[in-house]
Motif scaffolding. Structure first.
Motif, mmCIF file in Angstrom:
data_model
loop_
_atom_site.group_PDB
_atom_site.id
_atom_site.type_symbol
_atom_site.label_atom_id
_atom_site.label_comp_id
_atom_site.label_asym_id
_atom_site.label_seq_id
_atom_site.Cartn_x
_atom_site.Cartn_y
_atom_site.Cartn_z
ATOM 1 N N UNK A 176 -5.374 -7.158 7.105
ATOM 2 C CA UNK A 176 -5.727 -5.932 6.382
ATOM 3 C C UNK A 176 -6.750 -5.056 7.101
ATOM 4 N N UNK A 213 0.829 -1.194 0.000
ATOM 5 C CA UNK A 213 0.000 0.000 0.000
ATOM 6 C C UNK A 213 0.867 1.249 0.000
ATOM 7 N N UNK A 214 0.407 2.255 -0.648
ATOM 8 C CA UNK A 214 1.087 3.545 -0.598
ATOM 9 C C UNK A 214 0.875 4.136 0.787
ATOM 10 N N UNK A 215 1.854 4.890 1.272
ATOM 11 C CA UNK A 215 1.709 5.463 2.610
ATOM 12 C C UNK A 215 0.851 6.718 2.559
ATOM 13 N N UNK A 269 -4.929 6.211 1.863
ATOM 14 C CA UNK A 269 -5.555 5.086 2.549
ATOM 15 C C UNK A 269 -6.457 4.337 1.583
ATOM 16 N N UNK A 270 -6.354 3.032 1.587
ATOM 17 C CA UNK A 270 -7.150 2.220 0.679
ATOM 18 C C UNK A 270 -8.440 1.796 1.347
ATOM 19 N N UNK A 271 -9.529 1.905 0.664
ATOM 20 C CA UNK A 271 -10.823 1.491 1.196
ATOM 21 C C UNK A 271 -11.324 0.309 0.367
ATOM 22 N N UNK A 272 -11.725 -0.735 1.075
ATOM 23 C CA UNK A 272 -12.190 -1.945 0.383
ATOM 24 C C UNK A 272 -13.411 -1.651 -0.471
#
Lengths: 144, 144
Positions: B88, B17-19, B22-25
């Motif tokens: 995750x 993941x990129x810092x 933020x990734x959202x499912x």
């Protein structure tokens, strides 16, 4: 983390065998085993499975999502199934299908597939998950 | 027993993941992990699960029943499923259904049920097993 002991460890067959009459499996036979999982079991399983979900170590985290307290890993509980067969027969080959009975309101459904060497499907399934947030944890991902 | 090392241990996320973002499912997302199980993993899992089926330790025993060699415990492989979710997300509650894909000709079918405190059904399933003999092992049963 795992300072308190949950319960003493014990594994027993509830149907001990006579040393004189070899028992042969027949339809309707019942095999039973009882196991009480300890803090140490949960810790050791967490190490080998790399699964350190706080629900297994932190009572408050578990209560926050509706459980009475910390949970033993479901897959560790599930290890009873192949074990009870392999402890009664010589080198059995076992194919399992399992369903965890857990009354959760799922907000995410995952289709799960596991491939050996990236090609051969060895394990399939489905996971229903109750997530605190849909945001994925960067910290967890980076650790791996 | 487990003198030779199968493979080096490695667990990685194939989607770092990129810092910054933020990734959202979201529907259609794919989470992947690769793990190579070592002799030590199999040994440690065997200790915590109490499952010492020779198929996991003895290459000849495994070949005798049609496998190429020793097998990693299926439930240890299955531990990847809750792990990939719990690595995750924060404290996810997970209910799994699993099916082991194994082309065995079953000569015994077991209905499996696991009850907490002897009352509450927590895990159900079915096992198809290829047994060398239907005679039950007294030795194994007495050990417990």
């Amino acid at each position: 983390m795992l300072a308190r002991r949950l319960l003493s460890s014990r594994l027993q067959s509830l149907r001990p065998f006579s040393s004189e009459t070899p028992r042969v499996l027949k339809p309707g036979d019942v095999l039973r085993q009882t196991r009480i999982f300890t803090d140490e079991d949960v810790l050791q399983y967490s190490k080998v499975s790399h699964d350190s979900n706080p629900l297994h170590f932190d009572s408050e985290a578990a209560r926050n999502v509706g459980f009475e307290g910390r949970l033993v890993h479901g897959m560790l509980v599930g290890s009873l199934f192949p074990h009870i067969i392999s402890s009664h027969f010589v080198s059995p080959s076992i194919a399992l299908s399992l369903n965890f009975v857990m009354p959760i309101v799922d907000d995410a459904k995952f289709k799960m597939s596991c491939f050996k060497n990236g090609e051969l499907l060895v394990l399939g399934g489905e996971a229903l998950a109750l997530l605190q947030t849909l945001t994925m944890e960067e910290r967890h991902c980076k650790e791996q």
